[in-house]
Design a protein around this motif. Sequence first.
Motif, PDB file in Angstrom:
ATOM      1  N   ILE A  46       1.080  -0.996  -0.040  1.00 15.36           N
ATOM      2  CA  ILE A  46      -0.319  -0.107   0.019  1.00 15.36           C
ATOM      3  C   ILE A  46       0.820   0.989  -0.431  1.00 15.36           C
ATOM      4  O   ILE A  46       1.497   1.915   1.148  1.00 15.36           O
ATOM      5  N   GLY A  47       0.929   1.487  -0.996  1.00 19.35           N
ATOM      6  CA  GLY A  47       2.020   3.026  -1.272  1.00 19.35           C
ATOM      7  C   GLY A  47       1.003   3.845  -2.194  1.00 19.35           C
ATOM      8  O   GLY A  47      -0.014   4.218  -1.900  1.00 19.35           O
ATOM      9  N   SER A  49      -4.746   3.000  -1.054  1.00 14.94           N
ATOM     10  CA  SER A  49      -3.566   3.825  -1.388  1.00 14.94           C
ATOM     11  C   SER A  49      -3.003   4.654  -0.183  1.00 14.94           C
ATOM     12  O   SER A  49      -3.690   5.194   0.086  1.00 14.94           O
ATOM     13  N   ALA A  50      -1.391   4.913   0.039  1.00 16.43           N
ATOM     14  CA  ALA A  50      -1.647   5.969   0.543  1.00 16.43           C
ATOM     15  C   ALA A  50      -1.932   7.649   0.005  1.00 16.43           C
ATOM     16  O   ALA A  50      -2.658   8.494   0.521  1.00 16.43           O
ATOM     17  N   THR A  51      -1.846   7.509  -1.298  1.00 18.44           N
ATOM     18  CA  THR A  51      -2.018   8.710  -1.945  1.00 18.44           C
ATOM     19  C   THR A  51      -4.160   9.064  -1.875  1.00 18.44           C
ATOM     20  O   THR A  51      -4.666  10.273  -1.710  1.00 18.44           O
ATOM     21  N   GLY A  52      -5.187   7.923  -1.254  1.00 23.41           N
ATOM     22  CA  GLY A  52      -6.243   7.308  -1.522  1.00 23.41           C
ATOM     23  C   GLY A  52      -6.889   8.061  -0.037  1.00 23.41           C
ATOM     24  O   GLY A  52      -7.495   8.734  -0.083  1.00 23.41           O
ATOM     25  N   ILE A  53      -5.898   7.494   0.713  1.00 19.19           N
ATOM     26  CA  ILE A  53      -6.301   7.837   2.215  1.00 19.19           C
ATOM     27  C   ILE A  53      -6.061   8.942   2.319  1.00 19.19           C
ATOM     28  O   ILE A  53      -7.016  10.038   3.652  1.00 19.19           O
ATOM     29  N   ALA A  54      -4.811  10.121   1.787  1.00 19.78           N
ATOM     30  CA  ALA A  54      -4.708  11.234   2.081  1.00 19.78           C
ATOM     31  C   ALA A  54      -6.153  11.966   1.491  1.00 19.78           C
ATOM     32  O   ALA A  54      -6.765  12.842   1.548  1.00 19.78           O
ATOM     33  N   ILE A 113      -0.004 -10.664   3.394  1.00 22.53           N
ATOM     34  CA  ILE A 113       1.349  -9.774   4.341  1.00 22.53           C
ATOM     35  C   ILE A 113       1.417  -8.654   3.561  1.00 22.53           C
ATOM     36  O   ILE A 113       0.964  -7.949   2.493  1.00 22.53           O
ATOM     37  N   ILE A 114       1.191  -7.906   4.385  1.00 21.47           N
ATOM     38  CA  ILE A 114       0.858  -6.178   4.423  1.00 21.47           C
ATOM     39  C   ILE A 114       1.499  -5.165   4.259  1.00 21.47           C
ATOM     40  O   ILE A 114       2.121  -5.159   5.890  1.00 21.47           O
ATOM     41  N   GLY A 115       1.983  -4.511   3.268  1.00 21.96           N
ATOM     42  CA  GLY A 115       3.165  -3.723   2.941  1.00 21.96           C
ATOM     43  C   GLY A 115       3.262  -2.324   2.499  1.00 21.96           C
ATOM     44  O   GLY A 115       2.333  -1.748   2.538  1.00 21.96           O
ATOM     45  N   GLY A 116       4.503  -2.189   2.728  1.00 22.00           N
ATOM     46  CA  GLY A 116       4.099  -0.423   1.770  1.00 22.00           C
ATOM     47  C   GLY A 116       3.686   0.518   2.785  1.00 22.00           C
ATOM     48  O   GLY A 116       3.445   0.493   4.224  1.00 22.00           O
ATOM     49  N   GLY A 117       4.110   1.945   2.837  1.00 22.33           N
ATOM     50  CA  GLY A 117       3.633   3.345   4.163  1.00 22.33           C
ATOM     51  C   GLY A 117       2.396   3.210   4.271  1.00 22.33           C
ATOM     52  O   GLY A 117       2.026   3.331   5.966  1.00 22.33           O
ATOM     53  N   GLY A 118       1.008   2.449   3.496  1.00 20.18           N
ATOM     54  CA  GLY A 118      -0.264   1.994   4.322  1.00 20.18           C
ATOM     55  C   GLY A 118      -0.003   1.483   5.285  1.00 20.18           C
ATOM     56  O   GLY A 118      -0.951   1.520   6.079  1.00 20.18           O
ATOM     57  N   ALA A 119       0.693   0.469   5.465  1.00 20.83           N
ATOM     58  CA  ALA A 119       0.632  -0.396   6.172  1.00 20.83           C
ATOM     59  C   ALA A 119       0.736   0.497   7.704  1.00 20.83           C
ATOM     60  O   ALA A 119       1.082  -0.288   9.187  1.00 20.83           O
ATOM     61  N   LEU A 120       1.888   1.456   8.112  1.00 23.04           N
ATOM     62  CA  LEU A 120       1.894   1.890   9.202  1.00 23.04           C
ATOM     63  C   LEU A 120       0.487   2.301   9.744  1.00 23.04           C
ATOM     64  O   LEU A 120       0.974   2.394  10.850  1.00 23.04           O
ATOM     65  N   ALA A 121      -0.980   1.891   8.994  1.00 23.26           N
ATOM     66  CA  ALA A 121      -1.675   2.937   9.790  1.00 23.26           C
ATOM     67  C   ALA A 121      -2.313   1.537  11.250  1.00 23.26           C
ATOM     68  O   ALA A 121      -2.885   1.210  11.770  1.00 23.26           O
TER      69      ALA A 121
END
Length: 319
Positions: free
Chosen positions: A137-138, A187-192, A261-269
């Motif tokens: 999720i980036g 996505s990080a874009t979609g979340i923002a 497995i969940i990775g990428g910047g969005g996984a920091l949520a």
Amino acid sequence: MRYAAGVDVGGTNIECGILDAQGSILLKRKMPTRPDSGAEDILQRITATLERLYAEAGVAAQDIAVIGLGIPGLVDPEVGMSLRAVNLNWIQVPVAAMLRELTGKPVFIDNDVRMYTYGEAVAGAGRGYEYIYGITIGTGLAAAYVQRGGIYRGHRFLAGEIGHIPVNPAGITCGCGRTGCLETIVSATGIARQARTRIVQGEHSLLRERFADVEDIRASDVSRASREGDGLSRDVLERTGRELGRALSWVVPILAPDVIIIGGGGALAGEDLTGPMRQEMNARLLQDYAGRTAIRYAALGDDAGVIGSGLWALSQLNK
């Protein structure tokens, strides 16, 4: 001892590393991609960086058995061709042949998310599992599937584009040009974007107090505010998680992974996103599937692409 070079090529930066046969990184360096410089310049700089790494790691060049690259976009790994990498301005670039000419080493390439997932499968959060579905999720949303040590690519190497499943015909336009793709939400874009839209519409949020210009809000800010109890941010992450869970309820019966497995910047949520995701996914699955797929966070961080590409190249060399 045999070593491999692993290279993770991104639109902004390139990570180069030297690793042993167990996937331990001896040394790693990051450099800017500078995509406008062209493929030849990028590959020449990768070659120079790897040569410096050999020397700094104390590894003789002849002990580097193979080089592996993870590249964004569409890749033909059988002929070593980057078919189309939009962020690199590459179309039909014979990457493996060009780098082999520069280095004198065997070179294997594949899509960067496949290499990321392969790294997690064999050396990270997927160890001990046989059927691993990896999601990043980036800026966008991408996925790959590793089964018993092999990579599933599908017809014409097109498998994995979960981000472009249409989920909302009345949604916004995706970067691919279509409307309502999953990654416009997940996505990080979609979340923002979700948070910014709701704030502009007048909803209260800690983020409104922290940002004079809502366009400065990023997904990491939404995650942080959610952990601090911000209702709007929590709602955004819950909606995002549920949309991903709904999509995974389609994936699980088709591929039957034993771990996601969940990775990428969005996984920091963290659980603010994956909790609703897990709940929605299991609620929609048949009883035979529900609760039987483990959910884990990626363990290797930024090293996953380097480790995956290096170890994948070693596995292909052994064949």
